[in-house]
Design a protein around this motif. Structure first.
Motif, PDB file in Angstrom:
ATOM      1  N   SER A 108       0.650  -1.269  -0.020  1.00 41.04           N
ATOM      2  CA  SER A 108       0.105  -0.004   0.001  1.00 41.04           C
ATOM      3  C   SER A 108       0.834   1.238   0.103  1.00 41.04           C
ATOM      4  CB  SER A 108      -0.899  -0.255   1.052  1.00 41.04           C
ATOM      5  OG  SER A 108      -0.019  -0.047   2.494  1.00 41.04           O
ATOM      6  N   GLY A 109       2.106   1.193   0.239  1.00 42.04           N
ATOM      7  CA  GLY A 109       3.092   2.369   0.384  1.00 42.04           C
ATOM      8  C   GLY A 109       3.327   2.780  -0.991  1.00 42.04           C
ATOM      9  N   SER A 110       3.595   4.211  -1.141  1.00 40.08           N
ATOM     10  CA  SER A 110       3.770   4.617  -2.533  1.00 40.08           C
ATOM     11  C   SER A 110       5.226   5.260  -2.795  1.00 40.08           C
ATOM     12  CB  SER A 110       3.006   5.688  -2.894  1.00 40.08           C
ATOM     13  OG  SER A 110       3.151   6.699  -3.879  1.00 40.08           O
ATOM     14  N   LEU A 111       5.929   4.188  -3.463  1.00 43.43           N
ATOM     15  CA  LEU A 111       7.314   4.754  -4.011  1.00 43.43           C
ATOM     16  C   LEU A 111       7.557   4.946  -5.097  1.00 43.43           C
ATOM     17  CD1 LEU A 111       8.921   1.823  -1.923  1.00 43.43           C
ATOM     18  CD2 LEU A 111       8.591   4.058  -1.130  1.00 43.43           C
ATOM     19  N   LEU A 127       7.045  -4.883 -11.581  1.00 46.63           N
ATOM     20  CA  LEU A 127       6.973  -4.026 -10.544  1.00 46.63           C
ATOM     21  C   LEU A 127       5.623  -3.188 -10.318  1.00 46.63           C
ATOM     22  CD1 LEU A 127      10.614  -2.770  -9.960  1.00 46.63           C
ATOM     23  CD2 LEU A 127       9.533  -4.558  -8.896  1.00 46.63           C
ATOM     24  N   GLY A 128       5.334  -2.704 -11.729  1.00 48.36           N
ATOM     25  CA  GLY A 128       4.011  -1.923 -11.777  1.00 48.36           C
ATOM     26  C   GLY A 128       2.676  -2.767 -11.463  1.00 48.36           C
ATOM     27  N   VAL A 129       2.730  -3.844 -11.921  1.00 50.94           N
ATOM     28  CA  VAL A 129       1.545  -4.616 -11.830  1.00 50.94           C
ATOM     29  C   VAL A 129       1.473  -5.249 -10.250  1.00 50.94           C
ATOM     30  CG1 VAL A 129       2.522  -7.006 -12.499  1.00 50.94           C
ATOM     31  CG2 VAL A 129       0.011  -6.229 -13.042  1.00 50.94           C
ATOM     32  N   GLU A 130       2.753  -5.388  -9.639  1.00 49.69           N
ATOM     33  CA  GLU A 130       2.649  -5.954  -8.241  1.00 49.69           C
ATOM     34  C   GLU A 130       2.570  -4.899  -7.145  1.00 49.69           C
ATOM     35  OE1 GLU A 130       2.744  -8.974  -7.152  1.00 49.69           O
ATOM     36  OE2 GLU A 130       3.067  -9.951  -9.006  1.00 49.69           O
ATOM     37  N   ARG A 131       2.862  -3.685  -7.672  1.00 46.84           N
ATOM     38  CA  ARG A 131       2.635  -2.545  -6.582  1.00 46.84           C
ATOM     39  C   ARG A 131       2.367  -1.304  -7.406  1.00 46.84           C
ATOM     40  NH1 ARG A 131       3.830  -5.991  -3.887  1.00 46.84           N
ATOM     41  NH2 ARG A 131       5.709  -6.396  -2.530  1.00 46.84           N
ATOM     42  N   PRO A 132       0.824  -1.506  -7.713  1.00 45.11           N
ATOM     43  CA  PRO A 132      -0.013  -0.485  -8.387  1.00 45.11           C
ATOM     44  C   PRO A 132       0.262   1.027  -7.529  1.00 45.11           C
ATOM     45  CG  PRO A 132      -1.421  -2.168  -7.506  1.00 45.11           C
ATOM     46  CD  PRO A 132      -0.372  -2.545  -6.882  1.00 45.11           C
ATOM     47  N   ARG A 133       0.576   1.314  -6.502  1.00 44.95           N
ATOM     48  CA  ARG A 133       0.594   2.554  -5.929  1.00 44.95           C
ATOM     49  C   ARG A 133       1.865   3.014  -6.166  1.00 44.95           C
ATOM     50  NH1 ARG A 133      -1.874   3.795  -0.369  1.00 44.95           N
ATOM     51  NH2 ARG A 133      -1.338   5.740  -1.441  1.00 44.95           N
ATOM     52  N   TRP A 134       2.751   2.384  -6.530  1.00 44.88           N
ATOM     53  CA  TRP A 134       4.259   2.809  -6.959  1.00 44.88           C
ATOM     54  C   TRP A 134       4.101   3.747  -8.270  1.00 44.88           C
ATOM     55  CZ3 TRP A 134       8.470  -1.367  -6.193  1.00 44.88           C
ATOM     56  CH2 TRP A 134       8.418  -1.857  -4.857  1.00 44.88           C
ATOM     57  N   LYS A 135       5.147   4.788  -8.347  1.00 44.66           N
ATOM     58  CA  LYS A 135       5.149   5.443  -9.622  1.00 44.66           C
ATOM     59  C   LYS A 135       6.511   5.161 -10.256  1.00 44.66           C
ATOM     60  CE  LYS A 135       3.458   8.874 -10.956  1.00 44.66           C
ATOM     61  NZ  LYS A 135       2.276   8.660 -11.919  1.00 44.66           N
ATOM     62  N   ILE A 136       6.410   4.550 -11.246  1.00 43.90           N
ATOM     63  CA  ILE A 136       7.645   4.116 -12.045  1.00 43.90           C
ATOM     64  C   ILE A 136       8.005   4.593 -13.231  1.00 43.90           C
ATOM     65  CG2 ILE A 136       8.688   1.815 -12.746  1.00 43.90           C
ATOM     66  CD1 ILE A 136       6.531   0.417 -11.009  1.00 43.90           C
ATOM     67  N   ILE A 137       9.298   5.049 -13.518  1.00 47.76           N
ATOM     68  CA  ILE A 137       9.516   5.461 -14.939  1.00 47.76           C
ATOM     69  C   ILE A 137      10.567   4.471 -15.369  1.00 47.76           C
ATOM     70  CG2 ILE A 137      10.918   7.189 -15.868  1.00 47.76           C
ATOM     71  CD1 ILE A 137       9.888   9.231 -14.070  1.00 47.76           C
ATOM     72  N   PHE A 179      14.661   9.116  -6.622  1.00 44.76           N
ATOM     73  CA  PHE A 179      13.835   8.011  -6.532  1.00 44.76           C
ATOM     74  C   PHE A 179      14.148   7.480  -5.262  1.00 44.76           C
ATOM     75  CE2 PHE A 179      14.327   8.853 -10.939  1.00 44.76           C
ATOM     76  CZ  PHE A 179      13.164   9.076 -11.448  1.00 44.76           C
ATOM     77  N   ASP A 180      13.108   6.478  -4.877  1.00 47.70           N
ATOM     78  CA  ASP A 180      13.157   5.728  -3.865  1.00 47.70           C
ATOM     79  C   ASP A 180      14.157   4.493  -4.063  1.00 47.70           C
ATOM     80  OD1 ASP A 180      11.566   7.227  -1.884  1.00 47.70           O
ATOM     81  OD2 ASP A 180       9.918   6.786  -2.933  1.00 47.70           O
ATOM     82  N   ILE A 181      13.913   4.022  -5.317  1.00 51.51           N
ATOM     83  CA  ILE A 181      14.541   2.660  -5.751  1.00 51.51           C
ATOM     84  C   ILE A 181      14.955   2.957  -7.056  1.00 51.51           C
ATOM     85  CG2 ILE A 181      14.074   0.141  -6.295  1.00 51.51           C
ATOM     86  CD1 ILE A 181      11.616   0.545  -4.461  1.00 51.51           C
ATOM     87  N   ILE A 182      16.273   2.557  -7.414  1.00 49.34           N
ATOM     88  CA  ILE A 182      16.750   2.428  -9.068  1.00 49.34           C
ATOM     89  C   ILE A 182      17.041   1.100  -9.174  1.00 49.34           C
ATOM     90  CG2 ILE A 182      18.412   3.269 -10.515  1.00 49.34           C
ATOM     91  CD1 ILE A 182      18.385   6.040  -9.001  1.00 49.34           C
TER      92      ILE A 182
END
Ligand code: GLN
Length: 277
Positions: A108-111, A127-137, A179-182
Motif C-alpha cells: 500500500s506504500g507509494s514509492l 513491479l508496476g503490476v505488483e505495486r499499483p501505488r508505486w510511480k515507476i519510470i 527516486f526511492d528505488i533505482i
C-alpha cells in the motif's frame, strides 16, 4: 493437403527443433492455442499457412530465438511483445523483481522507482503490476525499445509506469529528481565473450555489450546513482556471473551501505543491492 499432425512431424524430421518449438510456431501461424493442435491434429491448412510455418521453422533451425519469431515472451506472468530492438526478458531477471518486492513488501506504500535501460519494459511493468501505488519510470536510449515498452504497458493495462527516452540519467537533473528505488539490467557482456556467437547474436548488441570490458555501464550507473536516489534509497543491479566482486567494490567505493549479492535460480551471483547512506 497437409494435416497439422503431418506438418509437425515433417518439421521435426527435417530440422533441429523441439516438438514444443514446432507446436508454438504452428499455433502462432494458425492463430490458435497449442491445445487446439492436439485436439484437431487431422485438420488441414492452406498452402500459405504451410509456407509461413516452414519459413519460421527454417529461421528457428539457424538459431533465431523463438520469442522473436512469434514476437512474444512471458515475463513475471505478463505476456510481453518483443522485437529484435529489445532484449528478450530472461528468467534470471525475475530474481531482481523478486528481490525488490521482498524488500518493499508493503503493497500500500507509494514509492518512486526508476528502471534504467527498460527495453521491453519487463522489470518496470512487473513491479508496476505488483505495486499499483508505486510511480515507476522506465528509461531507454532506444526509441524503438520505448515503443515496445509502451505497447506492453497498454496491452497489460498497467498505468503506473511511464517511459522516457534517456541515455542513463541524462534526462534528469542531478540532485533534483530523487527516486526511492533505482533498478537496472544494463549491458554487461564483454565484447569478446564467446556466448555472443550463440542465439544471443540476434539480440540488440547495445543492450548486451558494454565496451571495452563489460563493466563500464555498471560502473557509470553505480557511480552516478547516488545523485538520483533519495536518502536511504536502494539500488538493485543485475550483472554477469563473474562481476559480483567488481560490483560490490564499486558500490562500497560509491559509499553504499548494506551491499549484498544474491544468486539467481541457477545459483549464479546475479543481482547486487546497496543502500545509499
Ligand atoms: N543475462 C543476459 C545474458 O547473459 C545479458 C543481459 C545483459 O547484458 N544485460 O544473456
Amino acid at each position: 493437403m497437409f494435416s497439422i499432425q503431418s506438418i509437425l512431424s515433417l518439421a521435426l524430421k527435417s530440422g533441429n527443433l523441439t516438438s514444443l518449438e514446432a507446436e508454438v510456431l504452428l499455433a502462432h501461424v494458425l492463430i490458435v492455442a497449442r491445445s487446439y493442435l492436439r485436439a484437431w491434429h487431422e485438420k488441414t491448412m492452406t498452402e500459405q499457412q504451410k509456407q509461413a510455418f516452414e519459413s519460421l521453422v527454417s529461421r528457428r533451425c539457424v538459431g533465431e530465438p523463438l520469442a522473436y519469431l512469434i514476437g512474444r515472451k512471458e515475463f513475471w506472468s505478463l505476456p510481453l511483445v518483443v522485437s529484435n530492438s529489445v532484449l528478450i526478458p530472461r528468467p534470471e531477471t525475475e530474481c531482481l523483481v523478486e528481490l525488490v518486492l521482498n524488500k518493499f513488501n508493503n503493497a500500500s506504500g507509494s514509492l518512486s522507482v526508476l528502471d534504467l535501460g527498460t527495453g521491453s519494459g519487463a522489470i518496470a511493468l512487473a513491479l508496476g503490476v505488483e505495486r499499483p501505488r508505486w510511480k515507476i519510470i522506465g528509461i531507454d536510449r532506444s526509441i524503438a525499445a520505448l515503443e515496445i515498452a509502451e505497447l506492453n504497458a497498454k496491452n497489460n493495462g498497467i498505468s503506473n509506469v511511464e517511459f522516457m527516452q534517456s541515455d542513463w540519467f541524462m534526462c534528469f537533473e542531478s540532485g533534483k529528481t530523487r527516486f526511492d528505488i533505482i533498478v537496472g539490467n544494463p549491458p554487461y557482456i564483454h565484447p569478446t565473450d564467446s556466448h555472443l556467437e550463440g542465439e544471443i547474436r540476434y539480440e540488440p548488441k547495445e543492450a548486451l555489450i558494454s565496451l571495452p570490458d563489460g563493466l563500464q555501464d555498471l560502473k557509470k550507473i553505480i557511480r552516478e546513482t547516488s545523485d538520483y536516489l533519495a536518502p536511504q534509497g536502494w539500488l538493485f543491479v543485475e550483472h554477469g556471473f563473474d562481476q559480483d566482486v567488481f560490483v560490490r567494490k564499486t558500490m562500497e567505493l560509491a559509499d553504499f551501505s548494506d551491499v549484498q549479492t544474491y544468486k539467481d535460480l541457477a545459483d549464479i551471483n546475479r543481482v547486487t543491492v546497496g543502500r545509499k547512506r
